[in-house]
Design a protein around this motif. Structure first.
Motif, short mmCIF file in Angstrom:
data_model
loop_
_atom_site.label_atom_id
_atom_site.label_comp_id
_atom_site.label_asym_id
_atom_site.label_seq_id
_atom_site.Cartn_x
_atom_site.Cartn_y
_atom_site.Cartn_z
N ALA A 116 0.83 -1.20 0.00
CA ALA A 116 0.00 0.00 0.00
C ALA A 116 0.86 1.26 0.00
O ALA A 116 0.57 2.23 -0.71
CB ALA A 116 -0.94 -0.01 1.21
N ALA A 117 1.94 1.23 0.78
CA ALA A 117 2.83 2.39 0.84
C ALA A 117 3.56 2.60 -0.49
O ALA A 117 3.70 3.73 -0.98
CB ALA A 117 3.84 2.22 1.98
N LEU A 118 4.02 1.50 -1.10
CA LEU A 118 4.71 1.59 -2.38
C LEU A 118 3.77 2.10 -3.47
O LEU A 118 4.16 2.93 -4.30
CB LEU A 118 5.28 0.23 -2.77
CG LEU A 118 6.02 0.16 -4.12
CD1 LEU A 118 7.20 1.12 -4.13
CD2 LEU A 118 6.48 -1.26 -4.41
N HIS A 119 2.53 1.62 -3.45
CA HIS A 119 1.56 2.07 -4.46
C HIS A 119 1.26 3.56 -4.30
O HIS A 119 1.06 4.28 -5.28
CB HIS A 119 0.27 1.26 -4.34
CG HIS A 119 -0.73 1.58 -5.40
ND1 HIS A 119 -1.82 2.39 -5.16
CD2 HIS A 119 -0.79 1.23 -6.70
CE1 HIS A 119 -2.52 2.51 -6.28
NE2 HIS A 119 -1.92 1.82 -7.23
N GLN A 120 1.24 4.03 -3.06
CA GLN A 120 1.01 5.45 -2.83
C GLN A 120 2.19 6.28 -3.32
O GLN A 120 2.02 7.36 -3.90
CB GLN A 120 0.80 5.70 -1.33
CG GLN A 120 0.55 7.16 -0.95
CD GLN A 120 -0.77 7.68 -1.45
OE1 GLN A 120 -1.71 6.91 -1.65
NE2 GLN A 120 -0.86 8.99 -1.69
N ALA A 155 3.19 -1.76 -9.46
CA ALA A 155 2.63 -2.70 -10.44
C ALA A 155 3.72 -3.59 -11.03
O ALA A 155 3.54 -4.80 -11.20
CB ALA A 155 1.90 -1.93 -11.54
N GLN A 156 4.88 -2.99 -11.34
CA GLN A 156 5.99 -3.76 -11.91
C GLN A 156 6.50 -4.78 -10.91
O GLN A 156 6.78 -5.94 -11.27
CB GLN A 156 7.11 -2.80 -12.31
CG GLN A 156 8.34 -3.50 -12.88
CD GLN A 156 9.44 -2.52 -13.23
OE1 GLN A 156 9.23 -1.32 -13.34
NE2 GLN A 156 10.65 -3.04 -13.38
N THR A 157 6.61 -4.37 -9.64
CA THR A 157 7.11 -5.28 -8.60
C THR A 157 6.17 -6.46 -8.39
O THR A 157 6.61 -7.61 -8.27
CB THR A 157 7.30 -4.52 -7.28
OG1 THR A 157 8.22 -3.43 -7.48
CG2 THR A 157 7.82 -5.43 -6.19
N VAL A 158 4.87 -6.19 -8.36
CA VAL A 158 3.89 -7.27 -8.16
C VAL A 158 3.93 -8.25 -9.34
O VAL A 158 3.87 -9.47 -9.15
CB VAL A 158 2.48 -6.68 -7.99
CG1 VAL A 158 1.42 -7.78 -8.07
CG2 VAL A 158 2.37 -5.97 -6.65
#
Length: 343
Positions: free
Chosen positions: A282-286, A293-296
Motif C-alpha cells: 500500500a505504501a509503495l503504491h502510494q 505494479a511492476q514489482t507485483v
C-alpha cells in the motif's frame, strides 16, 4: 471454403486486433478469430475486457458463401505475420480450411496452421450490438485519434472518460489526474463528412440484429482458468490475496489447539507477514504506482517459478549474512522441540 486477400490487408487485419488477444489462461481467447460471413472476412480478438473486430470486404465472386470461423492460436501469429510480410503487399493470399487446419497459400508458398475446428468463441456480434443498444439515439459521437489514446497509458491509473459534445474535447479523470483530448474531424461515413452514431452503426449490417439474442459482455465472457496455485500478478489480486491470508491466519490462530505452540506460532507468523506485505505494498503504491505494479508482476513470476528460496539464499550471502548458520540453527531448534515432545 476459401477467401482471398492481399498480403498487405492480411497484415493490417492481424495488427488491428492482436493487442486485444486474451491470456494463455483463457484458451478460447488466446488467439485471433477469423470469421467469414456472406460479405466480409473478419479478424476478431478479445481479452475479456476489450473486444476488437476488423474486416475486409470480400470480392463479389466470393460473397454469399457459407459462413465459417476458426481461431488462429496466439503461438502462430508471429510466424503468420512474418510470412505475410515476406510477400509483396499486393500478392494474393488464399485462406482456406481443411480438417484441423487453416491454410494460407501464396503463389509459391503456403503455411498450414493447426486449429481446433469446433472451438467456441464469444458471439462478438451480439456482444457489440448489445453494447450499442444502450447508447442513446442522440449520443455525442466525436472522433479521436487512436494514436493519441496511447498517451494516457503513462498515467498508470484507472481513468474515467466523459464524452461532452461533438467537436469538443473529451474529459479524462483519474484519482490524481485530470486531462482532456481534442477530437479530430472525421471525413468518413455520412454525406456531410461528419458521421452520426446511427450512420456509423449502419455500416455494420453483419452485426446481430436479433434483439432477443443480445449478449452482455460482463456475463458472457469466459473466465480465466489459471493454475490453482498461480500467484497474484496484479495489485488488486495481490491486495485481495494478502488480506485473505491475514484474516485466514487469524482465524486459524484462534482455532489452533493450545497444546501445539508450533502451529500457533506458524499461524501467527503467516498473519503478521501477510499484513506486513500488504502495508508495504500500500505504501509503495502510494509513493510510486508504476513501480508497485511492476514489482507485483515480477513477484508473481518469481513465485510461479518456485526458485525464490535459492534467490533468497544468494541475496542473504551478498548482504553479508550467513544463511547456512540460519539453516543450522533452525534445524537444531526443530530437533530440540522434537526431543521435548518425545520425552
Amino acid at each position: 471454403m476459401s477467401v482471398t486477400i492481399n498480403a498487405h490487408q492480411l497484415g493490417r487485419l492481424i495488427d488491428k486486433v492482436r493487442g486485444h488477444i486474451g491470456s494463455e489462461y483463457t484458451e478460447v481467447l488466446h488467439g485471433i478469430r477469423l470469421d467469414v460471413d456472406a460479405t466480409d472476412l473478419h479478424a476478431v480478438a478479445s481479452d475479456r475486457f476489450t473486444v476488437a473486430a476488423a474486416r475486409y470486404r470480400l470480392n463479389a465472386d466470393q460473397q454469399g458463401q457459407e459462413p465459417w470461423a476458426r481461431t488462429i492460436p496466439a503461438s502462430w501469429l508471429k510466424t503468420l505475420r512474418e510470412w505475410a510480410s515476406a510477400h509483396g503487399g499486393g500478392d494474393t493470399i488464399t485462406i482456406s480450411t481443411e480438417t484441423g487446419f487453416v491454410v494460407f497459400g501464396a503463389e509459391s508458398t503456403e503455411i498450414r496452421i493447426p486449429v481446433t475446428d469446433d472451438q467456441e468463441f464469444p458471439n462478438w456480434r451480439s456482444l457489440l450490438t448489445g453494447i450499442a443498444a444502450n447508447i442513446p439515439t442522440k449520443f455525442a459521437f466525436p472522433a479521436v485519434d487512436s494514436r493519441m489514446l496511447a498517451r494516457w497509458a503513462g498515467t498508470d491509473d484507472t481513468l474515467r472518460v466523459h464524452v461532452t459534445t461533438d467537436l469538443t474535447a473529451l474529459m479524462v479523470f483519474g484519482e490524481d489526474f485530470i486531462g482532456a483530448q481534442m477530437p479530430r474531424r472525421y471525413n468518413g461515413v455520412g454525406p456531410s463528412g461528419e458521421s452520426t452514431f446511427e450512420e456509423a452503426l449502419a455500416q455494420w449490417p453483419t452485426l446481430d440484429d436479433n434483439n432477443e439474442a443480445l449478449a452482455d459482455m460482463a456475463a458472457e465472457m469466459p473466465t480465466e482458468q489459471k493454475p490453482r496455485y498461480s500467484a497474484a500478478d496484479t495489485i488488486p489480486d495481490m491486495v485481495e490475496a494478502l488480506l485473505q491470508q491475514t484474516l485466514r491466519s487469524t482465524s486459524d490462530l484462534l482455532g489452533a489447539p493450545s497444546e501445539d505452540p508450533g502451529a500457533m506460532a506458524s499461524y501467527a507468523l503467516a498473519g503478521v507477514n501477510a499484513w506486513s506485505a500488504y502495508r508495504f505494498l500500500a505504501a509503495l503504491h502510494q509513493a510510486d504506482p508504476r513501480l508497485a505494479a511492476q514489482t507485483v508482476a515480477e513477484l508473481g513470476e518469481e513465485l510461479d517459478a518456485g526458485d525464490f528460496s535459492e534467490s533468497a539464499w544468494d541475496i542473504a550471502k551478498a548482504a553479508g549474512h550467513d544463511p547456512q548458520k540460519w539453516s543450522d540453527d533452525y534445524e537444531a531448534h526443530l530437533k530440540k522441540n522434537a526431543e521435548k515432545r518425545a520425552a
